[in-house]
Design an enzyme around this catalytic site. Structure first.
Site, PDB file in Angstrom:
ATOM      1  N   ASP B   7       8.829 -23.193 -31.123  1.00 28.96           N
ATOM      2  CA  ASP B   7       8.087 -21.820 -30.913  1.00 28.96           C
ATOM      3  C   ASP B   7       7.092 -22.285 -31.863  1.00 28.96           C
ATOM      4  OD1 ASP B   7       7.195 -19.237 -29.992  1.00 28.96           O
ATOM      5  OD2 ASP B   7       8.269 -18.546 -31.442  1.00 28.96           O
ATOM      6  N   GLU B  68       6.189 -24.159 -26.043  1.00 33.71           N
ATOM      7  CA  GLU B  68       5.702 -23.213 -25.313  1.00 33.71           C
ATOM      8  C   GLU B  68       4.206 -23.313 -25.143  1.00 33.71           C
ATOM      9  OE1 GLU B  68       6.731 -18.982 -26.156  1.00 33.71           O
ATOM     10  OE2 GLU B  68       6.746 -18.763 -24.102  1.00 33.71           O
ATOM     11  N   ASP B 141      11.899 -16.198 -33.652  1.00 36.35           N
ATOM     12  CA  ASP B 141      11.163 -17.184 -33.285  1.00 36.35           C
ATOM     13  C   ASP B 141      12.287 -18.609 -33.266  1.00 36.35           C
ATOM     14  OD1 ASP B 141       8.403 -16.554 -34.865  1.00 36.35           O
ATOM     15  OD2 ASP B 141       9.892 -15.484 -35.824  1.00 36.35           O
TER      16      ASP B 141
END
Lengths: 160, 160
Positions: B7, B68, B141
């Site tokens: 992340d 991501e 996260d």
């Protein structure tokens, strides 16, 4: 003092290298671009930028890197692509302990021409004059990079 | 197959490492975060992220990195900061020849829960179930990073 101006980008990175003896004695060494193919994945494009820029830094050993701060209002996609490239560009300088000066487009215009509302053409004309060039370097990315380097020379002199 | 979910961020990078034997046998190895101090210049923060992540990759040798894709609509400043960090994160994986799978938040939700309109909580609950955890990992996260890794395991299995 060897100063490298960098105009960051994912498709094209402009590099402008100068030797600044003092505020009035500033000589261009070279300008060039690093370009990456749009068909490649971003991960390979940033790898190429990081590697090519690293090799250029090792070869030319600039004592200061001047890079433009990004301001985007419209295209977030472009902003993110350029920022990813900018990340690895700053990394290449940081890894070598080279100080990085980040300046805004406004600071650049104002620092070079004395007028924050100057257009790109005016900035480039001034850079041509300071570097005693015959014409505006091509492409624009390289000309912008030289302008950033010249800004570094002017600022640095002021701070001495 | 060792899969690392990432992340991305400038202040905090979430890492989630799993061992995916097959679609139904997925084990968590560890999760952690890399954090950088806001008072430091961005150039030092990305240097730290690149160095710490590089050391983690060398130690854990993941065979796939899942990261991501960013979608920002409101805060361009944040988008650019995160993108700079994302650039050096992708670089660290690229430098080691680790394949990178980039997925959108929609793909993640849909891939994990079967429902693209699922909320974060639903995704995390599903991840807890798949990884047989006692509770949702903290911070967010790291939980998001584990979700990304699980997505990689599911997708990879499908493609076999």
């Amino acid at each position: 003092m060897i100063i490298l101006g960098i105009d960051p980008g994912l498709a094209i990175v402009g590099l402008g290298l100068i030797d600044a003896k003092n505020r009035t004695d500033v000589e261009v060494i070279e300008w060039l671009t690093i370009e990456t193919a749009a068909r490649l994945p971003v991960s390979e494009r940033i790898l190429e930028i990081h590697k090519d820029l690293g090799a250029f830094l090792d070869e030319t050993k600039p004592e200061l890197v001047v890079i433009e701060k990004l301001f985007f209002e419209t295209n977030v996609r472009t902003a993110m692509d350029v920022s990813q490239a900018r990340g690895v560009i700053m990394l290449a300088a940081s890894e070598r302990g080279i100080p990085i000066l980040e300046i805004t487009p406004l600071q650049l215009k104002s620092g070079i021409t004395g007028d924050g509302s100057a257009d790109k053409k005016q900035v480039q004309s001034m850079v041509v004059q300071i570097l005693k060039l015959k014409q505006i370097p091509k492409p624009d990315d390289a000309a912008d990079a030289l302008a950033l380097a010249v800004y570094g020379a002017l600022t640095n002199e002021r701070e001495r």
